[in-house]
Design an enzyme around this catalytic site. Sequence first.
Site, PDB file in Angstrom:
ATOM      1  N   HIS A 114       0.710  -1.293  -0.069  1.00 58.50           N
ATOM      2  CA  HIS A 114      -0.240   0.009  -0.087  1.00 58.50           C
ATOM      3  C   HIS A 114       0.888   1.133   0.009  1.00 58.50           C
ATOM      4  O   HIS A 114       0.318   2.419   0.203  1.00 58.50           O
ATOM      5  CB  HIS A 114      -0.917  -0.032   1.285  1.00 58.50           C
ATOM      6  CG  HIS A 114      -0.023  -0.363   2.642  1.00 58.50           C
ATOM      7  ND1 HIS A 114       0.579  -1.561   2.785  1.00 58.50           N
ATOM      8  CD2 HIS A 114       0.417   0.562   3.623  1.00 58.50           C
ATOM      9  CE1 HIS A 114       1.299  -1.575   3.689  1.00 58.50           C
ATOM     10  NE2 HIS A 114       1.198  -0.147   4.353  1.00 58.50           N
ATOM     11  N   ASP A 277      -5.601  -2.762  -2.363  1.00 57.29           N
ATOM     12  CA  ASP A 277      -4.291  -2.098  -2.137  1.00 57.29           C
ATOM     13  C   ASP A 277      -3.354  -2.350  -3.595  1.00 57.29           C
ATOM     14  O   ASP A 277      -3.883  -2.962  -4.345  1.00 57.29           O
ATOM     15  CB  ASP A 277      -3.450  -2.179  -0.956  1.00 57.29           C
ATOM     16  CG  ASP A 277      -3.157  -3.718  -1.006  1.00 57.29           C
ATOM     17  OD1 ASP A 277      -3.566  -4.511  -1.532  1.00 57.29           O
ATOM     18  OD2 ASP A 277      -2.059  -3.991  -0.332  1.00 57.29           O
ATOM     19  N   ASP A 281      -3.662  -7.521  -2.173  1.00 58.17           N
ATOM     20  CA  ASP A 281      -4.047  -8.545  -0.845  1.00 58.17           C
ATOM     21  C   ASP A 281      -4.815  -7.830   0.037  1.00 58.17           C
ATOM     22  O   ASP A 281      -5.686  -8.507   1.163  1.00 58.17           O
ATOM     23  CB  ASP A 281      -2.691  -8.996  -0.156  1.00 58.17           C
ATOM     24  CG  ASP A 281      -1.628  -7.997  -0.040  1.00 58.17           C
ATOM     25  OD1 ASP A 281      -1.978  -6.973  -0.052  1.00 58.17           O
ATOM     26  OD2 ASP A 281      -0.736  -8.443   0.706  1.00 58.17           O
ATOM     27  N   LYS A 376      -3.175 -13.103   2.190  1.00 59.29           N
ATOM     28  CA  LYS A 376      -4.468 -12.514   2.309  1.00 59.29           C
ATOM     29  C   LYS A 376      -5.170 -11.991   0.802  1.00 59.29           C
ATOM     30  O   LYS A 376      -3.998 -11.944   0.071  1.00 59.29           O
ATOM     31  CB  LYS A 376      -4.535 -11.128   3.129  1.00 59.29           C
ATOM     32  CG  LYS A 376      -3.295 -10.143   2.831  1.00 59.29           C
ATOM     33  CD  LYS A 376      -3.045  -9.179   4.020  1.00 59.29           C
ATOM     34  CE  LYS A 376      -2.040  -8.312   3.818  1.00 59.29           C
ATOM     35  NZ  LYS A 376      -1.136  -7.902   4.926  1.00 59.29           N
TER      36      LYS A 376
HETATM   37  C1  G1P Z   1       1.552  -3.719   8.070  1.00 58.55           C
HETATM   38  C2  G1P Z   1       0.370  -4.320   8.765  1.00 58.55           C
HETATM   39  C3  G1P Z   1       0.408  -5.968   8.749  1.00 58.55           C
HETATM   40  C4  G1P Z   1       0.610  -6.397   7.417  1.00 58.55           C
HETATM   41  C5  G1P Z   1       1.744  -5.820   6.780  1.00 58.55           C
HETATM   42  C6  G1P Z   1       2.097  -6.245   5.379  1.00 58.55           C
HETATM   43  O1  G1P Z   1       2.484  -4.102   8.798  1.00 58.55           O
HETATM   44  O2  G1P Z   1       0.381  -3.560  10.004  1.00 58.55           O
HETATM   45  O3  G1P Z   1      -0.985  -5.939   9.388  1.00 58.55           O
HETATM   46  O4  G1P Z   1       0.771  -7.828   7.507  1.00 58.55           O
HETATM   47  O5  G1P Z   1       1.699  -4.488   6.749  1.00 58.55           O
HETATM   48  O6  G1P Z   1       0.806  -5.921   4.509  1.00 58.55           O
HETATM   49  P1  G1P Z   1       3.549  -3.102   9.774  1.00 58.55           P
HETATM   50  O7  G1P Z   1       4.004  -1.911   9.072  1.00 58.55           O
HETATM   51  O8  G1P Z   1       2.551  -2.750  10.886  1.00 58.55           O
HETATM   52  O9  G1P Z   1       4.764  -3.794  10.209  1.00 58.55           O
HETATM   53 ZN    ZN Z   2      -0.695  -5.353   0.059  1.00 56.71          ZN
END
Ligand code: G1P
Ligand code: ZN
Length: 543
Positions: A114, A277, A281, A376
């Site tokens: 994202h 995104d 996923d 996901k």
């Molecule tokens: C973030 C999200 C987490 C997800 C990851 C990858 O990670 O919080 O749930 O699995 O992106 O998409 P974080 O930046 O918090 O480590």
């Molecule tokens: Zn993603």
Amino acid sequence: MPIQMVRTNPIEGQKPGTSGLRKKTAVFMRPHYLENYVQSTFDGIGGVEGKTLVVGGDGRYFNDRAIQVILRMAAANGAAKCIVGQGGLLSTPATSNLIRQRGADGGLILSASHNPGGPEADFGLKYNGENGGPATETMTDKIFAITKKLTDYKIAAASDIDLDVIGTSKIEGMEIEIADPVTDYATLMKSLFDFDKIRALFADGFTVRFDAMHAVTGPYAHAILEGMLGAAKGTVVNGVPSPDFGGGHPDPNPIWAKDLMDKMHGPVAPDFGAASDGDGDRIMILGRGIYVTPSDGLAVLAAKAHLAPGYKGGLAGVARSMPTSRAVDRVADVLGISCFETPTGWKFFGNLLDAGKVTLCGEESAGAGSDHVREKDGLWALLLWLNILAETQQSVAEIMADLWSTYGRCYYSRHDYENVDSDKANAVMDGLRAKLPSLIGTTVYGLTVEAADEFAYDDPVDGSRSTGQGLRIVFKAGARAVLRLSGTGTEGATIRIYLEQLEKDAEKLDLLPQDALADVCKAAMHLSDLVTQTGRSKPDVIT
Ligand code: G1P
Ligand code: ZN
């Protein structure tokens, strides 16, 4: 010399985070940067000789150039075959599916999810194993160790492959197949959901707005929603992938998908709204006039998945990441199935899915999925919602009201403090960590601390232990605050504060989330001392 051995030096900081290696695009484009990491990945997984790999990405800036390098390196390292999504495109869940369907040995996904794309923005690369899921921590640790002592990499001298034309070609002895990115994935979706029922829903005038956010899901959504399911043309917006995602963040939350939020709360809102995104996923779900938090969404899917043909036998169990709200736990409890609590990141679900301990899993960050792949899957979640709506003939708002009146409502929000100086962010975490044992039994802003610890996870399948997975403060009466540092950022540190408050009083199921969470928010701010330590008075993003 068709295969070159290029001398290089180890590059610092090539440590994979929550989801692969993510850096500024300009960093990835530095001499040897990508090559070093790809060679370390190949070596870390025990070499690629004779192996088949799936390669694709979310179409962001440098996607195509990076794929050409990966193909030449895979050939030089003796890979037998690479299957590449046409145009270099493959969503993360579609990659996971292709690895599984084709019996490939693994895959490389080029994405920073994202995060924004472009020369000034972000790029990323992750490796998925033969089960189709993200590399385990043991594997990523090995890759990182190799990056620290790499002395050379292998690359073939070959001209660019045309990624846009379906067909096969060769670099050295390695076969390259350019495959349609959508077909296999769409077939899988058709096998899980009642497409006839969903088609009938659309024929009855049901309206959907799906915002692909100029990212990879556009082609998938066009083919499945407008093509196979007969949704009206124009259902999919921003459906053509662009290297800088139309200048936006392909982050499906109320901030970055504000246009969709506004439409869904406007006077002529469609029945259902969703946004995905960069790599497809994640998904944000909305009904007419209502936003569904991902944690609540997971609870709905768990409660009603059996209405879709692919899940009619019920669920073996469910899993959620620790910071995700406990709404799904309450559903699992009633269903009499187990609910696992894992660290943040999809890689922790893989073993549970492979072992058949869970069917469904999800995270508060807009990710939900099932055992159909090992990632996901945004469009999967959308289709499961549509299948549920087609079966129940209820609106999203009615489904949510049912959930809350049956199980209570877990008000939930995440507050992010972005680009904080790393030392200051660590000071916040260290300060709170030190305090945790003394908090139990104390009362802050009317909330009494019941438990306080740093989350560690013992994988019930392989026995591995993951420590340092977030600080959690559990209060009496269903409130909870969790603090952790992001593992996906590319600049400074991001502090995430996750707030939750259970409400069972039927009169209080329609509060504004930030109001319902006011006390637990004050308590978290007080206990973490975040304002004093960082100089920040309010979060950058609230979701
Ligand atoms: C973030 C999200 C987490 C997800 C990851 C990858 O990670 O919080 O749930 O699995 O992106 O998409 P974080 O930046 O918090 O480590
Ligand atoms: Zn993603």
